[in-house]
Scaffold this motif. Structure first.
Motif, PDB file in Angstrom:
ATOM      1  N   GLU A  10       0.868  -1.175   0.000  1.00  4.39           N
ATOM      2  CA  GLU A  10       0.000   0.000   0.000  1.00  4.39           C
ATOM      3  C   GLU A  10       0.906   1.228   0.000  1.00  4.39           C
ATOM      4  O   GLU A  10       1.905   1.256   0.726  1.00  4.39           O
ATOM      5  CB  GLU A  10      -0.879   0.000   1.254  1.00  4.39           C
TER       6      GLU A  10
ATOM      7  N   VAL B 201       1.099   5.200   0.733  1.00  2.49           N
ATOM      8  CA  VAL B 201       0.369   6.263   1.454  1.00  2.49           C
ATOM      9  C   VAL B 201       1.127   7.590   1.367  1.00  2.49           C
ATOM     10  O   VAL B 201       2.314   7.655   1.690  1.00  2.49           O
ATOM     11  CB  VAL B 201       0.148   5.876   2.940  1.00  2.49           C
TER      12      VAL B 201
ATOM     13  N   ARG C 259       0.832  11.625   2.668  1.00  2.00           N
ATOM     14  CA  ARG C 259       0.137  12.462   3.660  1.00  2.00           C
ATOM     15  C   ARG C 259       0.501  13.934   3.472  1.00  2.00           C
ATOM     16  O   ARG C 259       1.695  14.271   3.410  1.00  2.00           O
ATOM     17  CB  ARG C 259       0.570  12.068   5.082  1.00  2.00           C
TER      18      ARG C 259
ATOM     19  N   GLY D 169      -4.210   9.917  11.868  1.00  2.00           N
ATOM     20  CA  GLY D 169      -4.166   8.460  11.947  1.00  2.00           C
ATOM     21  C   GLY D 169      -2.880   7.890  12.507  1.00  2.00           C
ATOM     22  O   GLY D 169      -2.381   8.349  13.532  1.00  2.00           O
ATOM     23  N   SER D 170      -2.339   6.895  11.801  1.00  2.00           N
ATOM     24  CA  SER D 170      -1.195   6.153  12.347  1.00  2.00           C
ATOM     25  C   SER D 170       0.056   7.018  12.468  1.00  2.00           C
ATOM     26  O   SER D 170       0.923   6.734  13.291  1.00  2.00           O
ATOM     27  CB  SER D 170      -0.917   4.901  11.523  1.00  2.00           C
TER      28      SER D 170
ATOM     29  N   ARG E 114      -0.137   8.591  15.818  1.00  3.36           N
ATOM     30  CA  ARG E 114       0.129   7.596  16.874  1.00  3.36           C
ATOM     31  C   ARG E 114       1.614   7.225  16.926  1.00  3.36           C
ATOM     32  O   ARG E 114       2.200   7.068  17.987  1.00  3.36           O
ATOM     33  CB  ARG E 114      -0.705   6.330  16.627  1.00  3.36           C
TER      34      ARG E 114
ATOM     35  N   ASP F 124      -0.843  -5.094   8.457  1.00  7.79           N
ATOM     36  CA  ASP F 124      -0.250  -4.189   7.450  1.00  7.79           C
ATOM     37  C   ASP F 124       0.950  -3.405   7.984  1.00  7.79           C
ATOM     38  O   ASP F 124       0.901  -2.173   8.114  1.00  7.79           O
ATOM     39  CB  ASP F 124      -1.304  -3.174   6.953  1.00  7.79           C
TER      40      ASP F 124
ATOM     41  N   ASP G 180      -4.756  12.607   3.615  1.00 10.58           N
ATOM     42  CA  ASP G 180      -3.884  11.484   3.228  1.00 10.58           C
ATOM     43  C   ASP G 180      -4.690  10.501   2.401  1.00 10.58           C
ATOM     44  O   ASP G 180      -5.919  10.631   2.290  1.00 10.58           O
ATOM     45  CB  ASP G 180      -3.257  10.798   4.460  1.00 10.58           C
TER      46      ASP G 180
ATOM     47  N   LYS H  94      -4.449   6.229   0.448  1.00 14.92           N
ATOM     48  CA  LYS H  94      -3.738   4.968   0.211  1.00 14.92           C
ATOM     49  C   LYS H  94      -4.047   4.490  -1.207  1.00 14.92           C
ATOM     50  O   LYS H  94      -5.212   4.472  -1.607  1.00 14.92           O
ATOM     51  CB  LYS H  94      -4.217   3.949   1.247  1.00 14.92           C
TER      52      LYS H  94
ATOM     53  N   ASP I  19     -13.338   5.752   1.685  1.00 17.38           N
ATOM     54  CA  ASP I  19     -12.940   4.610   2.518  1.00 17.38           C
ATOM     55  C   ASP I  19     -11.419   4.542   2.668  1.00 17.38           C
ATOM     56  O   ASP I  19     -10.918   3.964   3.631  1.00 17.38           O
ATOM     57  CB  ASP I  19     -13.386   3.288   1.871  1.00 17.38           C
ATOM     58  N   GLY I  20     -10.694   5.081   1.697  1.00 12.34           N
ATOM     59  CA  GLY I  20      -9.237   4.906   1.686  1.00 12.34           C
ATOM     60  C   GLY I  20      -8.462   6.211   1.674  1.00 12.34           C
ATOM     61  O   GLY I  20      -7.291   6.235   1.301  1.00 12.34           O
ATOM     62  N   CYS I  21      -9.145   7.284   2.062  1.00 10.42           N
ATOM     63  CA  CYS I  21      -8.422   8.564   2.150  1.00 10.42           C
ATOM     64  C   CYS I  21      -9.013   9.345   3.315  1.00 10.42           C
ATOM     65  O   CYS I  21     -10.021   8.941   3.901  1.00 10.42           O
ATOM     66  CB  CYS I  21      -8.554   9.359   0.846  1.00 10.42           C
ATOM     67  N   ARG I  22      -8.378  10.443   3.660  1.00 11.10           N
ATOM     68  CA  ARG I  22      -8.965  11.351   4.655  1.00 11.10           C
ATOM     69  C   ARG I  22      -9.235  12.684   3.980  1.00 11.10           C
ATOM     70  O   ARG I  22      -8.352  13.219   3.288  1.00 11.10           O
ATOM     71  CB  ARG I  22      -8.037  11.538   5.861  1.00 11.10           C
TER      72      ARG I  22
ATOM     73  N   ARG J 281     -14.715   4.942  11.801  1.00 13.07           N
ATOM     74  CA  ARG J 281     -13.718   4.471  12.780  1.00 13.07           C
ATOM     75  C   ARG J 281     -13.966   5.090  14.155  1.00 13.07           C
ATOM     76  O   ARG J 281     -13.864   4.417  15.170  1.00 13.07           O
ATOM     77  CB  ARG J 281     -12.296   4.880  12.340  1.00 13.07           C
TER      78      ARG J 281
HETATM   79  N1  UDP Z   1      -5.723   3.222   4.654  1.00  8.36           N
HETATM   80  C1  UDP Z   1      -6.480   2.331   3.913  1.00  8.36           C
HETATM   81  N2  UDP Z   1      -6.362   0.995   4.175  1.00  8.36           N
HETATM   82  C2  UDP Z   1      -5.549   0.501   5.123  1.00  8.36           C
HETATM   83  C3  UDP Z   1      -4.775   1.418   5.888  1.00  8.36           C
HETATM   84  C4  UDP Z   1      -4.888   2.763   5.629  1.00  8.36           C
HETATM   85  O1  UDP Z   1      -7.217   2.730   3.015  1.00  8.36           O
HETATM   86  O2  UDP Z   1      -5.488  -0.732   5.300  1.00  8.36           O
HETATM   87  C5  UDP Z   1      -5.817   4.661   4.369  1.00  8.36           C
HETATM   88  C6  UDP Z   1      -6.529   5.428   5.476  1.00  8.36           C
HETATM   89  O3  UDP Z   1      -7.904   5.554   5.203  1.00  8.36           O
HETATM   90  C7  UDP Z   1      -5.838   6.787   5.416  1.00  8.36           C
HETATM   91  C8  UDP Z   1      -4.414   6.472   4.932  1.00  8.36           C
HETATM   92  O4  UDP Z   1      -4.511   5.190   4.303  1.00  8.36           O
HETATM   93  O5  UDP Z   1      -6.459   7.620   4.462  1.00  8.36           O
HETATM   94  C9  UDP Z   1      -3.400   6.436   6.019  1.00  8.36           C
HETATM   95  O6  UDP Z   1      -3.861   5.558   7.032  1.00  8.36           O
HETATM   96  P1  UDP Z   1      -3.066   5.439   8.424  1.00  8.36           P
HETATM   97  O7  UDP Z   1      -1.696   4.887   8.155  1.00  8.36           O
HETATM   98  O8  UDP Z   1      -3.131   6.745   9.117  1.00  8.36           O
HETATM   99  O9  UDP Z   1      -3.802   4.308   9.218  1.00  8.36           O
HETATM  100  P2  UDP Z   1      -5.115   4.257  10.114  1.00  8.36           P
HETATM  101  O10 UDP Z   1      -5.194   5.473  10.955  1.00  8.36           O
HETATM  102  O11 UDP Z   1      -6.238   4.168   9.101  1.00  8.36           O
HETATM  103  O12 UDP Z   1      -4.927   3.010  10.897  1.00  8.36           O
END
Ligand code: UDP
Length: 238
Positions: free
Chosen positions: A90, A92, A94, A99-100, A103, A129, A175, A177, A196-199, A215
């Protein structure tokens, strides 16, 4: 185009084979999941909204010269795509911290990231992941050096196109993915692009308009996705 068998059942989409060996059908389901499938719910209209949203974005990217697997919308929640051999990582990018990243690095949510960051994650639910780098990708041969460069380059190209697109509609692309695959020797953008896959945040109020609503249990998930679509001018059947 004849739909044949289920090829893969993912958490929110099902992929079907067709009578054309080079084409698949992508079915966007109403299922929504987060935290590696621990939190699950069915959200009415989500499949339909994401299908039309994804088609709109893929066409914009294609028009900007970014090659994608998308061919056309087939029905309310289905699209015809090229059959790729997926690369199991994947990508990504930002623009703002969330998100991660928050953290992991202890930075404040919303911190502007200049230049934007790039991260690779291994697509492996059982391992949650994990974050990986170019060196892991080469050592374990998940992709070639050229493919690594192409994935990074294309992911940043997407940022240029989509940051502007969302900004023009009053939103911040925080951000996102992306996933890529191989098709006849070329690297193409695969999977989907949807909330679903972005913010996405409202530029003025920073209201969350993406899957973080699910979430974080904020409610109004599909309503937010529809608002994003409407602001971009995506027409979705009622
Ligand atoms: N994301 C995704 N699928 C995944 C993990 C992340 O589509 O399995 C997307 C998520 O929606 C965000 C970006 O990738 O837009 C970064 O995600 P992050 O690493 O911050 O992880 P998260 O907070 O979702 O655990």
């Amino acid at each position: 185009m004849q739909k044949r068998d289920v090829l893969v059942t993912g958490k929110a989409k099902t992929v079907y084979t067709t009578d054309d060996a080079d084409r698949l059908i992508l079915h966007f389901r109403d299922d929504t999941s987060a935290f590696d499938g621990e939190k699950k719910e069915k959200l009415t209209r989500k499949g339909l909204v994401n299908n039309y949203f994804n088609a709109f974005i893929m066409q914009k990217l294609q028009a900007a010269g970014i090659p994608t697997h998308f061919e056309k919308v087939l029905g309310d929640d289905e699209a015809l795509i090229k059959r790729l051999t997926m690369i199991p990582v994947e990508c990504v990018v930002r623009n703002l911290a969330a998100g991660s990243l928050v953290r992991r690095l202890g930075v404040e949510e919303g911190l502007e990231l200049n230049p934007p960051t790039f991260e690779f994650f291994l697509k492996n639910d059982a391992l949650h992941d994990p974050m990986i780098n170019d060196s892991h990708i080469r050592t374990f041969n998940w992709a070639s050096e050229a493919e690594v460069l192409q994935m990074k380059d294309l992911t940043f190209q997407v940022n240029v196109v989509l940051k502007r697109l969302f900004a023009d509609a009053g939103m911040l692309l925080v951000d996102y993915k992306l996933e890529f695959g191989r098709f006849k020797g070329q690297v193409l953008l695969g999977d989907e692009f949807s909330p679903d896959g972005c913010r996405l945040w409202d530029a003025a109020t920073r209201k969350k308009l993406d899957k973080d609503r699910f979430r974080q249990g904020l409610g109004g998930v599909v309503e937010a996705y529809e608002e994003v679509a409407q602001r971009l001018g995506v027409s979705i059947p009622l």
